[in-house]
Enzyme design. Structure first.
Site, PDB file in Angstrom:
ATOM      1  N   ASP A   1       1.780  -1.906  -2.943  1.00  0.00           N
ATOM      2  CA  ASP A   1       2.204  -2.767  -1.833  1.00  0.00           C
ATOM      3  C   ASP A   1       1.046  -3.070  -0.887  1.00  0.00           C
ATOM      4  O   ASP A   1       1.241  -3.251   0.312  1.00  0.00           O
ATOM      5  CB  ASP A   1       3.371  -2.123  -1.078  1.00  0.00           C
TER       6      ASP A   1
ATOM      7  N   HIS B   1       9.050   3.462  -2.927  1.00  0.00           N
ATOM      8  CA  HIS B   1       7.905   3.048  -2.112  1.00  0.00           C
ATOM      9  C   HIS B   1       8.251   3.219  -0.640  1.00  0.00           C
ATOM     10  O   HIS B   1       9.246   2.690  -0.161  1.00  0.00           O
ATOM     11  CB  HIS B   1       7.514   1.602  -2.393  1.00  0.00           C
TER      12      HIS B   1
ATOM     13  N   ASP C   1       7.070   2.848   3.169  1.00  0.00           N
ATOM     14  CA  ASP C   1       6.168   2.418   4.239  1.00  0.00           C
ATOM     15  C   ASP C   1       6.113   3.528   5.286  1.00  0.00           C
ATOM     16  O   ASP C   1       7.142   3.964   5.782  1.00  0.00           O
ATOM     17  CB  ASP C   1       6.698   1.136   4.892  1.00  0.00           C
TER      18      ASP C   1
END
Ligand SMILES: *[C@@H]1O[C@H](CO)[C@@H](O)[C@H](O)[C@H]1NC(C)=O
Ligand SMILES: *[C@@H]1O[C@H](CO)[C@@H](O)[C@H](O)[C@H]1NC(C)=O
Length: 364
Positions: free
Chosen positions: A162, A37, A39
């Site tokens: 998320d 994941h 960001d």
């Protein structure tokens, strides 16, 4: 941006109690979904994340992840991986030579080991974003996939693992984009608990009252986050990696223990879902920078669990393979028609201020 464990353990305990139910007949089908994941800018800039600069702030280097994952996929055709954030992928792609690009195209469109999920520029927020910006950022990524990999690479699964709360507008957009499934885990803690008890973690979500059925999308809530079961992080980011040590002459030989722990973790999850299929997200924030550590251990885990357990069948999978497997069961799902807002990750811990006390951000 991963959050730490709940401050209040009550919901967690209730959740554990509800999930110690009985298991189904037949082997539980365990879909292992290796993923990372990313960001697109959080505590470091997007450039620092890409190059792995300023690791003293957060250890993260996306260029290394792609480099090493591609190698590991090529070395074993059963291995899979999933990619979400095109902001990073496009940057990397533009730095590669034709031979590497051809090899990656093969992994995406021929062996189908590498699957794009979502494939927008980023995994967008659903609370403060305007639908115009959402469509624009999805368009940038999807157009890149179409132009460089062709229509067969088009993502079939929306992946908002998320994002803090979920809006029915997003179900509508993903459905109209042609997605077959939508996965996330940040929903109200009590809603999650109730859904685990009633085995309604998976449903059909109809995003729009006026557009009706055309906006329906199969939707799944992940069990408790987007990481692997506790104790099964093999990534260099995890401080307490317990590798599968399978030489019987070793003092620390641990195959039986590792298999037993894994079976328990899967059966706990299985008792909160109703299909006998369980999807495990094997990865977390900025993981797979040294993918060999993950894959070697997962290879062994698959081998030994399948050899020693008569309750599970474990294999590498992807979210779209999971959706296809579930779809074949011809189940009828419950229907959801409203939002997953407001988001409360613990009792008395509401994320509403995130959306209401930042009028400037919302306007922007
Ligand atoms: C790489 O592929 C592109 C598109 O097919 C082509 O235009 C270019 O000449 C190739 N570059 C090299 C160095 O072969
Ligand atoms: C699901 O439905 C299809 C089409 O009606 C049928 O061919 C298939 O056998 C069914 N599968 C199951 C598991 O019932």
């Amino acid at each position: 941006m991963a959050l730490s464990l709940p401050k209040n353990l009550l919901p967690l305990l209730l959740l554990l109690l509800c999930c110690l139910g009985s298991t189904r007949g037949g082997k539980v089908q365990v879909h292992l979904v290796p993923h990372t994941h990313l960001d697109t800018g959080w505590v470091k800039t997007v450039d620092q994340y890409y190059y792995g600069a300023h690791n003293e702030i957060q250890h993260a280097g996306v260029q290394y992840i792609l480099h090493t994952v591609i190698q590991e996929l090529q070395s074993n055709p059963s291995r899979t991986f999933n990619w979400v954030e095109m902001a990073f992928f496009i940057r990397w792609w533009n730095e590669q030579n034709n031979a590497t690009k051809d090899a990656v195209r093969k992994l995406v469109t021929e062996t189908r080991q590498l699957e794009f999920l979502n494939a927008g520029w980023t995994m967008n927020d659903e609370g403060v974003t305007d639908y115009n910006s959402i469509i624009d950022q999805m368009t940038v990524g999807l157009r890149f996939v179409e132009e460089n990999f062709g229509p067969s690479a088009r993502p079939r699964v929306a992946w908002h693992i998320d994002t803090f709360g979920h809006s029915s507008e997003m179900a509508t957009i993903h459905s109209l984009l042609g997605m077959d499934g939508f996965f996330f885990f940040r929903v109200d803690w009590a809603d999650r608990r109730n859904r685990q008890e009633s085995k309604t973690m998976e449903m059909v979500w109809r995003g729009s009252q006026s557009l009706g059925q055309s906006t329906e999308i199969f939707t799944g809530i992940l069990y408790s986050g987007y990481g692997p079961p506790k104790g099964f992080c093999f990534d260099l980011q995890c401080s307490t990696v317990v590798p599968v040590q399978d030489d019987p002459d070793l003092e620390e030989y641990n195959v039986d223990e590792r298999v037993a722990d894994f079976v328990n973790a899967v059966l706990t999850r299985n008792s909160c879902y109703e299909t006998g299929h369980v999807m495990l997200t094997m990865g977390s924030d900025f993981q797979y920078e040294s993918a060999v550590e993950n894959y070697l251990n997962i290879d062994k885990l698959i081998h030994y669990v399948n050899a020693k357990s008569d309750q599970l069948e474990v294999f590498y999978s992807t979210p779209s393979r999971y959706v296809d497997a579930i779809n074949k069961l011809n189940k009828t799902w419950t229907l959801k028609t409203d939002d997953f807002f407001p988001y409360s990750d613990n009792p008395f811990s509401y994320w509403t201020g995130y959306y209401s006390s930042r009028p400037g951000l919302k306007a922007y």
